[in-house]
Design a protein around this motif. Structure first.
Motif, PDB file in Angstrom:
ATOM      1  N   UNK A  55       0.873  -1.175   0.000  1.00 56.51           N
ATOM      2  CA  UNK A  55       0.000   0.000   0.000  1.00 56.51           C
ATOM      3  C   UNK A  55       0.910   1.225   0.000  1.00 56.51           C
ATOM      4  N   UNK A  56       0.341   2.406  -0.003  1.00 52.94           N
ATOM      5  CA  UNK A  56       1.153   3.622   0.007  1.00 52.94           C
ATOM      6  C   UNK A  56       1.805   3.865   1.367  1.00 52.94           C
ATOM      7  N   UNK A  57       1.380   3.158   2.392  1.00 56.58           N
ATOM      8  CA  UNK A  57       1.985   3.331   3.715  1.00 56.58           C
ATOM      9  C   UNK A  57       3.343   2.640   3.770  1.00 56.58           C
ATOM     10  N   UNK A  58       4.055   2.825   4.859  1.00 53.91           N
ATOM     11  CA  UNK A  58       5.344   2.178   5.088  1.00 53.91           C
ATOM     12  C   UNK A  58       5.189   0.748   5.593  1.00 53.91           C
ATOM     13  N   UNK A  59       3.962   0.304   5.829  1.00 52.16           N
ATOM     14  CA  UNK A  59       3.731  -0.972   6.489  1.00 52.16           C
ATOM     15  C   UNK A  59       4.028  -2.165   5.588  1.00 52.16           C
ATOM     16  N   UNK A  60       4.708  -3.135   6.186  1.00 53.99           N
ATOM     17  CA  UNK A  60       4.881  -4.440   5.576  1.00 53.99           C
ATOM     18  C   UNK A  60       4.582  -5.472   6.662  1.00 53.99           C
ATOM     19  N   UNK A  61       4.325  -6.681   6.275  1.00 53.45           N
ATOM     20  CA  UNK A  61       3.908  -7.688   7.256  1.00 53.45           C
ATOM     21  C   UNK A  61       5.005  -8.021   8.261  1.00 53.45           C
ATOM     22  N   UNK A 100      12.794   3.576  15.787  1.00 56.91           N
ATOM     23  CA  UNK A 100      11.358   3.250  15.909  1.00 56.91           C
ATOM     24  C   UNK A 100      10.746   3.033  14.538  1.00 56.91           C
ATOM     25  N   UNK A 101      11.117   3.838  13.569  1.00 59.49           N
ATOM     26  CA  UNK A 101      10.587   3.672  12.206  1.00 59.49           C
ATOM     27  C   UNK A 101      11.016   2.326  11.629  1.00 59.49           C
ATOM     28  N   UNK A 102      12.214   1.855  12.001  1.00 63.96           N
ATOM     29  CA  UNK A 102      12.691   0.557  11.514  1.00 63.96           C
ATOM     30  C   UNK A 102      11.873  -0.603  12.066  1.00 63.96           C
ATOM     31  N   UNK A 103      11.117  -0.364  13.141  1.00 62.35           N
ATOM     32  CA  UNK A 103      10.216  -1.411  13.652  1.00 62.35           C
ATOM     33  C   UNK A 103       9.181  -1.800  12.611  1.00 62.35           C
ATOM     34  N   UNK A 104       8.885  -0.920  11.694  1.00 62.05           N
ATOM     35  CA  UNK A 104       7.835  -1.160  10.709  1.00 62.05           C
ATOM     36  C   UNK A 104       8.376  -1.721   9.399  1.00 62.05           C
ATOM     37  N   UNK A 105       9.659  -2.053   9.367  1.00 57.25           N
ATOM     38  CA  UNK A 105      10.277  -2.579   8.154  1.00 57.25           C
ATOM     39  C   UNK A 105      10.994  -3.886   8.476  1.00 57.25           C
ATOM     40  N   UNK A 106      11.042  -4.771   7.508  1.00 61.65           N
ATOM     41  CA  UNK A 106      11.872  -5.960   7.606  1.00 61.65           C
ATOM     42  C   UNK A 106      13.220  -5.556   7.017  1.00 61.65           C
ATOM     43  N   UNK A 107      14.212  -5.433   7.866  1.00 58.66           N
ATOM     44  CA  UNK A 107      15.513  -4.906   7.464  1.00 58.66           C
ATOM     45  C   UNK A 107      16.379  -5.994   6.831  1.00 58.66           C
ATOM     46  N   UNK A 108      17.400  -5.598   6.069  1.00 60.42           N
ATOM     47  CA  UNK A 108      18.316  -6.584   5.492  1.00 60.42           C
ATOM     48  C   UNK A 108      18.870  -7.493   6.596  1.00 60.42           C
ATOM     49  N   UNK A 109      18.874  -8.782   6.318  1.00 61.42           N
ATOM     50  CA  UNK A 109      19.353  -9.758   7.293  1.00 61.42           C
ATOM     51  C   UNK A 109      18.269 -10.289   8.214  1.00 61.42           C
ATOM     52  N   UNK A 110      17.130  -9.604   8.280  1.00 62.95           N
ATOM     53  CA  UNK A 110      16.020 -10.098   9.099  1.00 62.95           C
ATOM     54  C   UNK A 110      15.167 -11.032   8.261  1.00 62.95           C
TER      55      UNK A 110
END
Length: 188
Positions: A55-61, A100-110
């Motif tokens: 979606x247009x939001x920053x959210x991913x599962x 805190x913003x990184x909580x909403x992303x699956x980061x490289x290596x995760x």
């Protein structure tokens, strides 16, 4: 003839920890229901899909799972330690906000498996605490933050209700993200 035998409540849960009963069991059952729906939105996904914004939001599962994990961990720490566990919101730096913003992303290596395992660990800790907490009415003052009522106190019960609401809200977000990702629906 009436059976007057009393039946003891179970003293351990399925993992061998203390079992919650009564109101505590009800609270945990509701939390577990919403945890289930949140986890269900990630069923059969790859790490790449779990990290994709649909979606247009920053959210991913994967990010939603990470965020709910951090929220639940933080609020359980609040029950145990008081307002210092949530931090000083007035003293947050740009780096703190970025983390805190990184909580909403699956980061490289995760990986999705990794964030789901972390969520399971936090859930187990919460469930164990709720089963043995001496008093659900025990409360702490909320830390100063623009989104909290000044001078408010939250009991352990209120914290658990907040975690349930947060989990349910994000399970709904996750359902939308998943449906936009590949058409799959967790409820319907």
């Amino acid at each position: 003839m009436t059976d007057t035998t009393t039946h003891a409540e179970p003293t351990t849960d399925a993992q061998g920890g203390p079992a919650a009963t009564g109101e505590r069991a009800d609270l945990l059952a509701m939390l577990d229901k919403h945890r289930h729906f949140l986890r269900l939105t990630t069923h059969d996904l790859t790490d790449e899909q779990a990290g994709r914004r649909s979606t247009v939001s920053e959210l991913c599962l994967g990010g939603l799972i990470k965020h709910v994990t951090a929220v639940e961990r933080g609020w359980v720490d609040f029950i145990l330690e008081g307002p210092s566990a949530l931090g000083d919101f007035d003293a947050m730096t740009d780096a703190d906000f970025a983390r805190r913003a990184d909580e909403f992303r699956l980061l490289p290596g995760e990986t999705l498996a990794g964030v789901l395992a972390g969520y399971a660990d936090v859930a187990r800790r919460t469930d164990e605490l709720v089963a043995v907490l001496p008093d659900l009415d025990a409360s702490h003052p909320l830390p100063k933050a623009p989104w909290f009522e000044s001078g408010a106190r939250w009991s352990a019960r209120r914290v658990l209700l907040h975690v349930i609401a947060e989990t349910a809200q994000h399970a709904g977000h996750a359902d939308i993200v998943r449906e936009a990702l590949d058409g799959a629906k967790s409820m319907g």
